[in-house]
Motif scaffolding. Structure first.
Motif, PDB file in Angstrom:
ATOM      1  N   THR A 224      81.476 -41.799 -30.175  1.00 35.27           N
ATOM      2  CA  THR A 224      80.642 -40.774 -30.789  1.00 35.27           C
ATOM      3  C   THR A 224      81.498 -39.889 -31.682  1.00 35.27           C
ATOM      4  O   THR A 224      82.674 -39.646 -31.403  1.00 35.27           O
ATOM      5  CB  THR A 224      79.972 -39.905 -29.724  1.00 35.27           C
ATOM      6  N   ARG A 225      80.910 -39.399 -32.757  1.00 34.05           N
ATOM      7  CA  ARG A 225      81.665 -38.560 -33.682  1.00 34.05           C
ATOM      8  C   ARG A 225      81.928 -37.172 -33.090  1.00 34.05           C
ATOM      9  O   ARG A 225      82.963 -36.552 -33.335  1.00 34.05           O
ATOM     10  CB  ARG A 225      80.924 -38.443 -35.014  1.00 34.05           C
TER      11      ARG A 225
ATOM     12  N   HIS B 152      82.706 -34.284 -30.254  1.00 33.91           N
ATOM     13  CA  HIS B 152      83.559 -34.159 -29.071  1.00 33.91           C
ATOM     14  C   HIS B 152      82.747 -33.552 -27.932  1.00 33.91           C
ATOM     15  O   HIS B 152      81.855 -32.735 -28.167  1.00 33.91           O
ATOM     16  CB  HIS B 152      84.759 -33.282 -29.395  1.00 33.91           C
TER      17      HIS B 152
ATOM     18  N   ARG C 126      84.414 -37.074 -27.267  1.00 31.13           N
ATOM     19  CA  ARG C 126      84.017 -38.406 -27.713  1.00 31.13           C
ATOM     20  C   ARG C 126      83.840 -39.331 -26.524  1.00 31.13           C
ATOM     21  O   ARG C 126      84.588 -39.251 -25.546  1.00 31.13           O
ATOM     22  CB  ARG C 126      85.050 -38.962 -28.687  1.00 31.13           C
TER      23      ARG C 126
END
Length: 392
Positions: free
Chosen positions: A257-258, A260, A262
């Protein structure tokens, strides 16, 4: 129906901006041939390291001068690749590569391919390994036994077995409309957003175990259960317990995932070469053994070949799914007529087809114009069955 309390509800969503809809563009032809071979250029990733020693796949190519009958005509393998936008195609028979082709513009034997929901079948193998290790206690354990933060959500109640068979009772038919939950999940992964809150907001639509409903969220939860149970990141556990032991030629990777913190998107961002994915299929043909080493319990492999549950039998999955499929253990099953064949499937035409009776594994990576295409799916399965029958 059990009441769910304290369940978060996401605010009404504005139509996605042009910037957010870039993700739609890169998934369409012709751009997706590049996208599906360069995911590491588009999102953060984490390596799934291969082991110190690669296990060779014997290479004995044979001409695949077969035809299959579809839509009133005999068609060739070249027809299959052209009509279904094949980018990579590998056929194993008895552990040997008997056919290999890379029709895709950017594909080769060393290219890591975006496998989309074939990733779910990888997650299933890791769950089976963790169960044998004792890290996971029992498939009757509830999700919240491992993920207590999900108390009070729709995932407060389903067991691990419910998730493995896509019978959690959470959510409805997974569709790719612009503001559907799966689209919102995808945009959150790629553009930044809280994927956990999107899953927590999913609604319960029936009691756990009552019916099949294909759900990316169910598998993402299984990945998080694995991390909680083993105390290790998904990529690290996969490397040590699966990718290294099967003798993969190249490192694989998960997309992250972009936002945080992540997290690996275990439900749909596993990237690997077609040959290495074929090694996973061979592991399933060989009942979970590589050489003289058991990697996956034999009963777990057999659990993936079919289920006695009537709601996941072939033809019983509902109108949204092709009638030739059943489901079991995060794999799509094909019933007795195909020698207990089963397949991992990802959107845009990714397949890991396993026919234990014929000792055949077929990997097909593709770049379909749309996420789902039932006609191209039927044609692909027809051709794969023809290949398996030939070698059987």
């Amino acid at each position: 129906m059990t009441a769910i309390t304290n369940q978060p509800v996401l605010p009404a969503v504005e139509p996605p901006s042009w910037w957010e809809r870039q993700t739609d563009l890169i998934m369409r032809r012709p751009f997706n041939e590049w996208t599906f071979t360069h995911i590491n250029r588009l999102m953060p990733t984490v390596t799934v390291a291969r082991g110190a020693v690669s296990r060779p796949l014997p290479f004995r190519p044979l001409p695949l001068d077969l035809t299959y009958y579809f839509d009133g005509a005999d068609r060739t393998m070249d027809d299959l690749h052209r009509r279904t936008h094949t980018t990579a195609f590998v056929v194993l028979h008895r552990g040997r590569i008997v056919h290999e082709a890379y029709p895709g513009w950017f594909a080769s034997a060393r290219t890591r391919m975006q496998l989309w929901s074939v990733s779910k079948s990888i997650t299933s193998l890791l769950v089976g390994i963790a169960l044998a290790d004792g890290a996971i206690g029992n498939l009757k354990d509830r999700v919240i036994d491992y993920l207590p933060d999900f108390r009070g959500t729709a995932y407060d109640g389903p067991t691990l077995a419910d998730l493995l068979d896509m019978c959690s009772g959470v959510g409805d038919t997974e569709v790719w409309d612009i503001n559907s939950p799966i689209r919102r999940f995808e945009r959150a992964v790629l553009n930044g957003g809280d994927v956990t809150e999107i899953i927590k907001a999913a609604q319960r639509t029936c009691e756990p175990g009552d019916r099949f409903n294909y759900s990316t969220f169910d598998n993402q939860m299984l990945g998080w259960v694995l991390e909680a149970a083993t105390g290790r990141p998904l990529a690290s556990y996969c490397s040590d317990r699966l990718w290294g032991p099967i003798g993969a030629e190249r490192d694989a990777y998960y997309g992250l995932t972009r936002s945080h913190p992540r997290t690996a998107v275990g439900s749909g961002t596993f990237n690997a070469t077609a040959r290495d994915l074929a090694r996973v299929g061979q592991l399933m043909v060989d009942d979970g053994v590589v050489g003289d080493r058991r990697i996956v319990p034999a009963d777990w492999v057999r659990r993936s070949r079919g289920s006695d549950l009537p709601q996941v039998a072939v033809g019983a999955l509902g109108d949204a799914e092709p009638a030739h499929y059943g489901y079991a253990n995060q794999w799509w099953t094909l019933g007795e007529s195909a020698f207990h064949a089963f397949t991992g499937i990802g959107v845009h035409g990714q397949f890991l087809f396993v026919d234990p009776g014929a000792e055949v594994v077929i990997v097909k990576c593709s770049a379909w114009p749309t996420e789902e295409d039932h006609a191209r799916d039927r044609e692909t399965i027809t051709a794969m069955r023809r290949i398996a029958d030939h070698f059987a």
